[in-house]
Design a protein around this motif. Structure first.
Motif, PDB file in Angstrom:
ATOM      1  N   LEU A   1       0.813  -1.213   0.000  1.00  0.00           N
ATOM      2  CA  LEU A   1       0.000   0.000   0.000  1.00  0.00           C
ATOM      3  C   LEU A   1       0.856   1.277   0.000  1.00  0.00           C
ATOM      4  CD1 LEU A   1      -2.660  -1.100   2.626  1.00  0.00           C
ATOM      5  CD2 LEU A   1      -2.947  -0.909   0.146  1.00  0.00           C
ATOM      6  N   ALA A   2       2.172   1.096   0.028  1.00  0.00           N
ATOM      7  CA  ALA A   2       3.048   2.267   0.167  1.00  0.00           C
ATOM      8  C   ALA A   2       3.545   2.786  -1.177  1.00  0.00           C
ATOM      9  CB  ALA A   2       4.233   1.934   1.075  1.00  0.00           C
ATOM     10  N   GLY A   3       3.034   2.229  -2.275  1.00  0.00           N
ATOM     11  CA  GLY A   3       3.559   2.560  -3.600  1.00  0.00           C
ATOM     12  C   GLY A   3       3.620   4.045  -3.887  1.00  0.00           C
ATOM     13  N   ASP A   4       2.527   4.760  -3.633  1.00  0.00           N
ATOM     14  CA  ASP A   4       2.501   6.183  -3.961  1.00  0.00           C
ATOM     15  C   ASP A   4       3.524   6.963  -3.154  1.00  0.00           C
ATOM     16  OD1 ASP A   4       0.868   6.530  -6.055  1.00  0.00           O
ATOM     17  OD2 ASP A   4      -0.951   6.900  -4.883  1.00  0.00           O
ATOM     18  N   ALA A   5       3.584   6.655  -1.850  1.00  0.00           N
ATOM     19  CA  ALA A   5       4.548   7.360  -0.993  1.00  0.00           C
ATOM     20  C   ALA A   5       5.965   7.095  -1.480  1.00  0.00           C
ATOM     21  CB  ALA A   5       4.388   6.908   0.455  1.00  0.00           C
TER      22      ALA A   5
END
Lengths: 276, 267
Positions: free
Chosen positions: B181-185
């Motif tokens: 879930l951390a892809g964008d960050a």
């Protein structure tokens, strides 16, 4: 097994690298600042002498004074213009303004030194409108060089500040503006009573970013003036580099570096407290 | 609103002006001292090729790229783990550790450069890519760690709870629940880190003598000393090292803008 210490294992690799390559050097800088040392031979304990020199030697006081002036130049322009833009332009400033954030400061410095040179575009425009007397080599004239560096810094930071401030304005509740208008507020009152208090946090962040950029403004000065003419644009960052690697006065360079750190914290801490 | 438009256009022009000057100057005959913002009678497009060949800008670009490709992934890996540990697995002393990283956000590089030079020298890594990469990783960790901690701190706790109830340990929860879930960050962080690393000057000047093993900005810094008098060629070189950061950012400007806003709110 891991229990309350599991987090350590995740943090440890980063902390180790940070400790070896940042925290330990920082402590060593503080230690060196108490010695006279050429970086190679034996060192002599001199206590606070290096600090005394930093605050009395005109060649070292000047860079500190220049740094403080640059804090004002780097912060005031971008924050005031950014606020005006954010308040006036609802959809937000154009992203062209972000370009300077990506351009290598060294290329930006080169571009500005051409622009501000004796035959550069700035002087040609001045001459075109008949202001021959005003034209000069802006970065080479000791009365204008520091101001010119301030303009370059402001140019580089304006986009970021405008962007942050407009993001802050967009987040404000439109009902506040409606209420202000119902109370008969004009645009200026509206700005004073609603916009400004609403983006206090963003103003604080902008001041922190611009101040830190001004206090460690190495790149732009290195490429445009190297501190000249006659020390008119000397800044602590450049002076630390020069003292340590050219003059081989590691102790003095370290004391100046420590003063620089204290200065950064002294500027940043109150701004952060105010903007919370 | 008309005035607003005027201000917008005016500021955009002022923003682009120095780059336009760089471009026009780069087209003048090499070795001349060109007048500002004039289109040359016979544009020397060959200056770009000349800068590429004689000034070895190609090698400077390659070395800059190598440094970025080494620094950015290393910062991402280290700071993702540390940010996760600080946000999700608090331990005695974790607040103090976070404090150490937060101070690093505003620490001037000049404050550590002398002992850093000695350390890199003692490790036998002066003039090497590794000797430049390690310090650059370290000084970017405060940003990375604080950024990823903020991301993980605001992440939804529920899926992780479920996984834990199903018997997943801290590592499994990190790997299978939070990391995907951390892809964008991570992407935003990578974008900012790439720009900063590409443009970094001070450590490159101090730690690497050979300009062709520095960051791209560091290489240009040396070119300036060498052909300080050949302004058109210097400008051509400056544009060649600017293009690889500016072109992607013009394409990704929305994400870059969002990343900057987020970066500022992290501070």
């Amino acid at each position: 097994m891991a229990g309350r210490w599991a987090g350590w294992l995740f943090v440890l690799p980063a902390l180790a690298v940070y400790g070896v390559f940042v925290l330990r050097p920082l402590a060593l800088t503080a230690q060196y600042s108490l010695y006279r040392w050429d970086g190679v031979g034996p060192s002599t304990w001199v206590g606070w002498d290096n600090y005394a020199a930093v605050f009395t030697d005109p060649d070292l006081v000047a860079p500190l004074a220049h740094a403080l002036l640059l804090v004002v130049a780097f912060a005031a322009g971008p924050v005031l213009l950014g606020l005006a833009l954010a308040a006036a332009v609802r959809p937000g400033p154009s992203l062209v303004l972000l370009l300077p954030q990506a351009v290598p400061p060294i290329a930006a410095g080169l571009a500005w030194s051409v622009l501000l040179s004796s035959t550069g575009a700035v002087n040609r425009s001045l001459e075109a409108v008949g202001l021959h007397g005003v034209a000069r080599t802006w970065l080479g004239d000791s009365s204008t060089a520091l101001a010119a560096v301030g303009v370059i810094g402001a140019w580089a930071l304006l986009g970021t500040c405008a962007l942050l401030l407009s993001a802050g304005v967009r987040r404000l509740d439109p009902a506040l503006y409606e209420a202000a208008r119902l109370d008969g507020a004009g645009r200026w009152r509206e700005f004073r009573a609603v916009t400004l208090p609403g983006v206090r946090r963003e103003v604080g962040v902008c001041v922190v970013i611009t101040s830190v950029a001004a206090l460690s403004s190495f790149d732009v000065v290195y490429v445009t003036t190297l501190g000249g003419p006659g020390g008119a644009t000397s800044v602590p960052a450049l002076e630390v580099f020069h003292l340590a690697f050219t003059e081989r006065q590691v102790g003095l360079a370290s004391a100046l570096a420590v003063v620089l750190v204290v200065l950064v914290l002294a500027v940043v801490a109150p701004v952060l407290r105010w903007s919370r | 609103m008309r005035a607003g438009l005027l201000v917008r256009v005016g500021l955009a022009v002022v923003t682009v002006l120095p780059l336009a000057e760089l471009f026009v100057t780069a087209l003048h005959p090499p070795g001349t001292y060109p007048p500002g913002l004039t289109w040359p009678d016979d544009p020397h497009w060959s200056n770009f090729a000349l800068a590429f060949r004689t000034a070895l800008v190609d090698r400077a670009l390659l070395s800059g790229l190598v440094v970025v490709l080494a620094v950015v992934p290393a910062v991402l890996v280290l700071s993702t783990a540390a940010g996760y540990g600080l946000a999700r697995l608090p331990f005695p002393g974790s607040r103090a550790v976070l404090g150490l990283f937060v101070v690093g956000l505003v620490l001037p590089r000049e404050a550590i450069v002398v002992p850093l030079y000695q350390l890199v020298r003692d490790l036998g890594l002066l003039d090497t890519t590794a000797g430049l990469v390690l310090p650059l990783v370290a000084v970017h960790l405060p940003f990375g760690v604080v950024w990823m901690r903020t991301h993980f701190a605001s992440a939804d706790a529920e899926p992780a709870e479920c996984a834990r109830v199903d018997g997943a340990g801290p590592w499994a929860v990190f790997r299978h629940v939070h990391l995907p879930l951390a892809g964008d960050a991570l992407r935003s962080s990578a974008l900012l880190l790439s720009v900063w690393t590409w443009n970094h000057l001070l450590f490159a000047l101090v730690l690497v003598d050979d300009p062709l093993r520095r960051t791209a900005a560091g290489a240009l810094g040396a070119f300036q000393g060498r052909w300080g008098t050949d302004v058109p060629l210097l400008c051509a070189g400056a544009l060649l090292i600017t293009a690889p950061v500016v072109v992607p950012l013009v394409l990704l400007r929305r994400r870059f803008a969002d990343a900057l806003v987020e970066w500022a709110s992290v501070r």
